[in-house]
Design a protein around this motif. Structure first.
Motif, PDB file in Angstrom:
ATOM      1  N   ASP A  88     -13.399   6.647  78.630  1.00 54.56           N
ATOM      2  CA  ASP A  88     -12.630   7.005  79.821  1.00 54.56           C
ATOM      3  C   ASP A  88     -11.475   7.953  79.520  1.00 54.56           C
ATOM      4  OD1 ASP A  88     -10.885   5.369  78.475  1.00 54.56           O
ATOM      5  OD2 ASP A  88     -10.577   3.952  80.124  1.00 54.56           O
ATOM      6  N   GLY A  89     -11.397   8.444  78.277  1.00 53.10           N
ATOM      7  CA  GLY A  89     -10.351   9.375  77.888  1.00 53.10           C
ATOM      8  C   GLY A  89      -9.129   8.730  77.274  1.00 53.10           C
ATOM      9  N   ALA A  90      -9.050   7.394  77.298  1.00 53.63           N
ATOM     10  CA  ALA A  90      -7.905   6.711  76.689  1.00 53.63           C
ATOM     11  C   ALA A  90      -7.901   6.946  75.174  1.00 53.63           C
ATOM     12  CB  ALA A  90      -7.954   5.217  76.983  1.00 53.63           C
ATOM     13  N   MET A  91      -6.699   6.869  74.593  1.00 52.78           N
ATOM     14  CA  MET A  91      -6.561   7.038  73.152  1.00 52.78           C
ATOM     15  C   MET A  91      -6.169   5.708  72.522  1.00 52.78           C
ATOM     16  SD  MET A  91      -4.784  10.814  73.061  1.00 52.78           S
ATOM     17  CE  MET A  91      -5.072  11.010  71.302  1.00 52.78           C
ATOM     18  N   VAL A  92      -6.502   5.555  71.252  1.00 58.83           N
ATOM     19  CA  VAL A  92      -6.321   4.268  70.573  1.00 58.83           C
ATOM     20  C   VAL A  92      -4.905   4.127  70.035  1.00 58.83           C
ATOM     21  CG1 VAL A  92      -7.023   2.911  68.564  1.00 58.83           C
ATOM     22  CG2 VAL A  92      -8.751   3.955  70.041  1.00 58.83           C
ATOM     23  N   SER A  93      -4.342   2.962  70.238  1.00 54.13           N
ATOM     24  CA  SER A  93      -3.027   2.632  69.679  1.00 54.13           C
ATOM     25  C   SER A  93      -3.221   1.724  68.462  1.00 54.13           C
ATOM     26  CB  SER A  93      -2.158   1.965  70.747  1.00 54.13           C
ATOM     27  OG  SER A  93      -2.827   0.847  71.331  1.00 54.13           O
ATOM     28  N   ASP A  94      -3.197   0.416  68.673  1.00 57.01           N
ATOM     29  CA  ASP A  94      -3.407  -0.533  67.576  1.00 57.01           C
ATOM     30  C   ASP A  94      -4.895  -0.663  67.260  1.00 57.01           C
ATOM     31  OD1 ASP A  94      -0.594  -1.529  67.412  1.00 57.01           O
ATOM     32  OD2 ASP A  94      -1.044  -2.209  69.442  1.00 57.01           O
ATOM     33  N   ARG A  95      -5.181  -0.932  65.989  1.00 59.02           N
ATOM     34  CA  ARG A  95      -6.554  -1.181  65.563  1.00 59.02           C
ATOM     35  C   ARG A  95      -6.629  -2.504  64.800  1.00 59.02           C
ATOM     36  NH1 ARG A  95     -10.403   2.826  65.703  1.00 59.02           N
ATOM     37  NH2 ARG A  95      -9.694   4.935  66.218  1.00 59.02           N
ATOM     38  N   THR A 125       4.810   5.883  64.475  1.00 55.74           N
ATOM     39  CA  THR A 125       3.578   6.185  65.202  1.00 55.74           C
ATOM     40  C   THR A 125       3.878   6.473  66.669  1.00 55.74           C
ATOM     41  OG1 THR A 125       2.425   4.663  63.725  1.00 55.74           O
ATOM     42  CG2 THR A 125       1.246   5.376  65.698  1.00 55.74           C
ATOM     43  N   TRP A 126       4.803   5.731  67.233  1.00 58.72           N
ATOM     44  CA  TRP A 126       5.192   5.946  68.631  1.00 58.72           C
ATOM     45  C   TRP A 126       5.694   7.377  68.823  1.00 58.72           C
ATOM     46  CZ3 TRP A 126       9.665   7.205  71.271  1.00 58.72           C
ATOM     47  CH2 TRP A 126       9.667   6.973  72.657  1.00 58.72           C
ATOM     48  N   ASN A 132       0.212   7.916  61.879  1.00 56.54           N
ATOM     49  CA  ASN A 132      -0.814   8.835  62.354  1.00 56.54           C
ATOM     50  C   ASN A 132      -1.326   8.429  63.729  1.00 56.54           C
ATOM     51  OD1 ASN A 132      -3.610   7.235  61.988  1.00 56.54           O
ATOM     52  ND2 ASN A 132      -2.331   6.800  60.183  1.00 56.54           N
ATOM     53  N   VAL A 133      -1.918   9.398  64.403  1.00 54.94           N
ATOM     54  CA  VAL A 133      -2.716   9.168  65.609  1.00 54.94           C
ATOM     55  C   VAL A 133      -4.145   9.534  65.258  1.00 54.94           C
ATOM     56  CG1 VAL A 133      -3.215  10.011  67.938  1.00 54.94           C
ATOM     57  CG2 VAL A 133      -0.866   9.465  67.286  1.00 54.94           C
ATOM     58  N   ASP A 134      -5.115   8.682  65.625  1.00 61.97           N
ATOM     59  CA  ASP A 134      -6.457   8.847  65.047  1.00 61.97           C
ATOM     60  C   ASP A 134      -7.583   9.024  66.062  1.00 61.97           C
ATOM     61  OD1 ASP A 134      -7.012   6.228  66.004  1.00 61.97           O
ATOM     62  OD2 ASP A 134      -6.292   5.337  64.155  1.00 61.97           O
ATOM     63  N   THR A 135      -7.273   9.340  67.312  1.00 56.96           N
ATOM     64  CA  THR A 135      -8.348   9.573  68.285  1.00 56.96           C
ATOM     65  C   THR A 135      -8.125  10.904  68.994  1.00 56.96           C
ATOM     66  OG1 THR A 135      -7.117   8.052  69.726  1.00 56.96           O
ATOM     67  CG2 THR A 135      -9.150   7.232  68.723  1.00 56.96           C
ATOM     68  N   LEU A 136      -8.028  11.970  68.220  1.00 60.59           N
ATOM     69  CA  LEU A 136      -7.775  13.294  68.758  1.00 60.59           C
ATOM     70  C   LEU A 136      -9.056  14.098  68.971  1.00 60.59           C
ATOM     71  CD1 LEU A 136      -4.625  13.967  66.601  1.00 60.59           C
ATOM     72  CD2 LEU A 136      -4.673  13.728  69.089  1.00 60.59           C
ATOM     73  N   GLY A 137     -10.193  13.452  68.763  1.00 59.00           N
ATOM     74  CA  GLY A 137     -11.469  14.113  68.998  1.00 59.00           C
ATOM     75  C   GLY A 137     -11.846  14.104  70.468  1.00 59.00           C
ATOM     76  N   PRO A 138     -13.028  14.621  70.801  1.00 56.96           N
ATOM     77  CA  PRO A 138     -13.446  14.734  72.196  1.00 56.96           C
ATOM     78  C   PRO A 138     -13.794  13.382  72.805  1.00 56.96           C
ATOM     79  CG  PRO A 138     -15.220  15.390  70.735  1.00 56.96           C
ATOM     80  CD  PRO A 138     -14.023  15.174  69.856  1.00 56.96           C
ATOM     81  N   ARG A 139     -13.998  13.408  74.109  1.00 59.13           N
ATOM     82  CA  ARG A 139     -14.399  12.207  74.840  1.00 59.13           C
ATOM     83  C   ARG A 139     -15.907  12.009  74.718  1.00 59.13           C
ATOM     84  NH1 ARG A 139     -15.935  10.404  80.067  1.00 59.13           N
ATOM     85  NH2 ARG A 139     -16.416  12.544  80.723  1.00 59.13           N
ATOM     86  N   GLY A 140     -16.310  10.760  74.587  1.00 58.34           N
ATOM     87  CA  GLY A 140     -17.731  10.456  74.488  1.00 58.34           C
ATOM     88  C   GLY A 140     -17.954   8.964  74.513  1.00 58.34           C
ATOM     89  N   GLY A 141     -19.207   8.560  74.290  1.00 57.57           N
ATOM     90  CA  GLY A 141     -19.491   7.138  74.345  1.00 57.57           C
ATOM     91  C   GLY A 141     -20.797   6.773  73.671  1.00 57.57           C
TER      92      GLY A 141
END
Length: 408
Positions: free
Chosen positions: A196-203, A324-325, A363-372
């Motif tokens: 849905d385009g959201a980016m990941v925070s905690d893993r 990270t914030w 770091n921020v680690d979900t800077l790639g394109p949207r997909g599923g």
């Protein structure tokens, strides 16, 4: 006189003009099989990457990584060599440096039937690795190409790492990441954002473990009582291990593979169970490790059996901190022109960003394109997000180079 803003505008226009070329390149890359264990395919992909980066005046240097150790189907510890990682850098002596990274292996091994790309609609492209993470590879390459082509970030240095083993936990390239983490201010990783385009925070933290049970072989008809059935004992252990699932605590255990046995008239003397565990924090990680060790120790008290445990956590839990914030806020600013309402969401998935955070690099680690539908024959990428994602990285690093963003 041309201003920095003029150059930034020109870079964004250039990326937009290359949309068709970027999409064609993605199809070509995705149709090069590069499963984590397919060293021939990985080398083909590495060679293609080096050639395509060189077209932009960027040199990827093959960089050796350590051997990988795994338990084979016979319960033995074996070592094997994957291909080299690829590393590019500019201005390594700069006082401010950024680490960019993404993997070029996929979960689709040489025998996979999922080999071709196909259009699902006008923007959605299905294919092996199109979003995880060959789309991310493209976003990173084209963003860096634009930055260097239009001289947008000459005040900072950058290092790009492309590794061949992320899908199996990066056992070979972990040392390279640890070495580079201390020499950079923050990291940008190009795993896909969420569908849905959201980016990941905690893993969550992720660990892979193998339990090896050795018993005693015997004839199943003449003297079964002298045998010690390794499969039966492993089955009991799996029941105990499965009970370590604690959904309230956030600990999930998945026994994903069982190996062992042979002729039905022979008591099996070897059985192997492989499992993955996810945990929310370091306390849960320590608790699970202790519980698993106790299960194995108790099993070893059974007469005629030997039980061994191999593996560990390859990705520690990643928790958003103040550093990270700050990167998240900078990312939001770089994307605001195209997507003003970024949403951050925790996930159970792990990636190399978890390692880098553990090594001290925010770091921020979900800077790639949207997909599923990652890791499945239904994997897809929204090709309309490729150029906007690359443009956001250009804006982010340009702002950082000008001193407009406090990051890391």
């Amino acid at each position: 006189m041309e201003t920095p803003s003029d150059r930034l505008h020109a870079a964004c226009l250039w990326l937009e003009s290359e949309q068709a070329a970027i999409t064609d390149q993605l199809i070509q890359w995705a149709e090069i099989a590069s499963g984590s264990h397919d060293t021939r395919g990985l080398q083909r992909m590495a060679d293609r990457l080096r050639s395509d980066w060189q077209q932009h005046g960027l040199t990827l240097q093959p960089t050796p990584v350590t051997e990988i150790q795994e338990i084979d189907a016979y319960g033995e510890l074996v070592s094997w060599k994957t291909v080299d990682a690829l590393v590019a850098s500019r201005r390594p002596d700069a006082s401010r440096r950024v680490l960019l990274a993404i993997h070029f292996d996929t979960v689709y091994e040489a025998d996979s039937v999922f080999k071709q790309c196909r259009w699902l609609d006008s923007h959605r492209l299905g294919g092996p690795g199109v979003v995880d993470a060959k789309g991310g590879l493209l976003v990173m390459m084209w963003a860096l190409a634009a930055i260097e082509r239009f001289q947008l970030a000459e005040e900072i240095g950058w290092t790009a790492v492309l590794n061949p083993d992320e899908e199996i936990g990066s056992p070979a390239s972990a040392g390279l990441f640890q070495q580079l983490a201390v020499a950079h201010d923050f990291g940008l990783l190009f795993e896909p954002c969420l569908p849905d385009g959201a980016m990941v925070s905690d893993r969550k933290g992720s660990g892979n473990f193998t339990v090896i049970v050795r018993g005693r072989s015997a004839h199943a008809g003449r003297d079964p009582e002298s045998g010690r059935n390794a499969i039966v004992l492993l089955a009991k252990l799996i029941g105990e291990i499965d009970r370590l699932n604690d959904f309230q605590l956030g600990t999930t255990v998945n026994v994903g593979r069982i190996e062992g046995g042979g002729p039905l008239n022979r008591v099996p003397d070897l059985a192997i169970g492989r499992l993955n565990v996810r945990v929310d924090d370091r306390a849960a990680q320590s608790q699970f490790e202790s519980q698993l060790r106790r299960i194995v120790e108790r099993a070893n008290s059974n007469e005629g059996f030997s039980v061994a445990l191999h593996g560990g956590f390859h990705a520690p839990p990643k928790i958003v901190d103040a550093s990270t914030w700050a990167i998240q806020r900078a990312v939001e600013a770089s994307i605001a022109t195209t997507d003003p309402a970024i949403r951050w969401q925790p996930t159970g998935g792990a990636c190399d960003g978890s390692k880098l955070a553990f090594y001290g690099l925010p770091n921020v680690d979900t800077l790639g394109p949207r997909g599923g539908n990652l890791h499945s024959p239904e994997e897809w990428v929204d090709t309309a997000t490729l150029v906007p994602k690359a443009t956001s990285i250009v804006r982010l690093l340009t702002a950082y180079a000008r001193g407009g963003e406090s990051i890391g």
